[in-house]
Design an enzyme around this catalytic site. Structure first.
Site, PDB file in Angstrom:
ATOM      1  CE  LYS A 110      -9.548  -0.268   6.124  1.00  0.00           C
ATOM      2  NZ  LYS A 110      -8.134  -0.661   6.061  1.00  0.00           N
ATOM      3  CD  GLU A 152      -2.883   1.155   2.381  1.00  0.00           C
ATOM      4  OE1 GLU A 152      -3.682   2.096   2.508  1.00  0.00           O
ATOM      5  OE2 GLU A 152      -2.900   0.146   3.121  1.00  0.00           O
TER       6      GLU A 152
END
Length: 438
Positions: A251, A235
């Site tokens: 997410k 990420e």
């Protein structure tokens, strides 16, 4: 000022292994590796930063002000990290949970030696005080023999333990759900720590094993004195390229499958999962709000919403949010106004962080913080420290944490299973090393 020299390399994969092997004797090391993952915003394929010329190390008190002064005074490449607990500098918050890693809360250094890899080209950028070492360093790196035999990576007395039991985890998720149903928060990222005591690991080998399993686009090896971060993060937290700011929150997670048909079905199910999409969209809204504090009016945009990216271990749902930086905003202010990242906190952010502090039992520290760099021009790029192993070689303490977003639709048992999925690679590299020693 830095001296610059470029070299052609026939086998980049081998050279990267040689580079890491050669760097072992330095006290300060940052290795950032995209693992050839095709990113739209990457400046280089990999970079190695070594040997501090200057550095800053501090706790959270006025940490961002100190970093801004250091960055603006240095006006050079600096590499380092922001721990999650810098939230206490941004807001009136506290971090009183157990901390057995004992890392500084902020650490950056100006490297004497920088080595960039892009395609098949290697570029050395050395400070003038060491630039006479470039040719000899390149020759030394290039002639290193790499032992391809797997070595034992871990020596331990205990076993991998959790700070909270599965039943305690489920109870705390129920408490979070109660907060959500009362309207205190919409979403919170709840994390738990796994650890090994009286354990010595060979950090380079553990990192190589972890990276080989995950091949993530924000892989990081970070060493300062006897503290280590071994990260397989997928990420990006935040990047600045000129006046453009880019955030890519994750997410939504699903497993991979060796069967291609099943694997594609799992990815499609993740893409269409209403719960996962709602989690992602809540954080996108939070990121949009965070970026608006430093953006030109009307410039905040969602370039990708809930796009599925596939990594070696998992499928991930990722969104890309961008903005155009308003005139006169210092680079560090952009970090301060968005930190900690929404994907690791929740919404509303401050309320979520207060509740997280009450329910978690371990201080997060560098986990769910960020590692990255500033350029001399004030651009930057930082990852999110997840899927990572932390090691204090002085106390022989090894730690890795995992978490997940809790919303009104969360099922506690499934959230626990997702945590185990996210911890799989870290467990595997540590346990494999243990078995070899036995």
């Amino acid at each position: 000022m830095r001296s610059v020299k470029k070299y052609e390399v026939a086998n980049i994969h081998l050279f990267k292994q040689q580079l890491l092997e050669w760097s072992k004797h330095y006290d300060e090391i940052t290795w950032l590796d995209s693992n050839n993952y095709q990113q739209n915003h990457s400046r280089f394929d990999a970079v190695l930063a070594l040997q501090a010329f200057t550095l800053i190390k501090t706790d959270y008190v006025h940490a961002f002000d100190k970093l801004q002064e250091y960055q603006q005074t240095t006006k050079d490449w600096i590499f380092g990290y922001l721990s999650y607990d810098l939230k206490n500098d941004v807001e009136q918050l506290k971090s009183n949970n157990l901390d057995l890693l004992d890392f500084p809360e902020l650490y950056f250094f100006q490297p004497q030696k920088l080595i960039f890899i892009k395609n098949n080209e290697v570029e050395f950028q050395y400070l003038r005080i060491v630039d006479d070492e470039m040719d000899s360093d390149f020759k030394e790196i290039h002639k290193l023999e790499i032992n391809t035999l797997k070595r034992a990576a871990t020596s331990q007395k205990g076993e991998i333990q959790s700070r909270i039991s599965p039943s305690q985890y489920l109870e705390r998720i129920q408490e979070l759900l109660a907060h959500i149903h009362r309207g205190d928060i919409y979403e919170a990222n709840f994390c738990q720590e796994f650890y090994l005591e009286d354990t010595s690991i060979e950090p380079f080998q553990v990192f190589k094993d972890l990276n080989a399993l995950s091949l993530s686009p924000f892989a990081t090896f970070f060493k300062w004195e006897n503290n280590y971060l071994l990260s397989a993060s997928p990420e990006r937290y935040l990047q600045k390229k000129g006046n453009k700011i880019i955030s890519q929150p994750i997410k939504g997670t699903a497993r991979r499958d060796e069967n291609e048909t099943i694997d594609l079905r799992i990815a499609k199910e993740l893409e269409e999962d209403l719960k996962e999409r709602s989690e992602n969209i809540m954080i996108v809204d939070l990121v949009r709000n965070d970026l608006s504090h430093t953006a030109k009016k009307g410039s905040v945009k969602v370039e990708e919403l809930c796009k599925i990216y596939s990594f070696r271990q998992v499928h991930q749902m990722i969104s890309t949010v961008t903005s155009e930086l308003a005139d006169g905003i210092p680079p560090v202010k952009v970090l301060r106004s968005t930190f900690p990242m929404g994907s690791m906190t929740g919404a509303p952010k401050i309320s979520a962080m207060k509740i997280i502090e009450e329910l978690e039992v371990s201080k997060r520290g560098l986990y769910s913080g960020a590692v990255g760099y500033f350029t001399p021009e004030g651009d930057f790029d930082f990852n999110v420290v997840i899927r990572s192993i932390l090691f204090n070689a002085n106390s022989n303490y090894v730690s890795f944490s995992v978490g997940g977003a809790i919303t009104a639709k969360s099922i506690p048992q499934k959230e626990y299973e997702e945590c185990l999925l996210k911890s799989k690679a870290m467990r595997e590299v540590l346990l494999n090393g243990i078995k070899e020693l036995k």
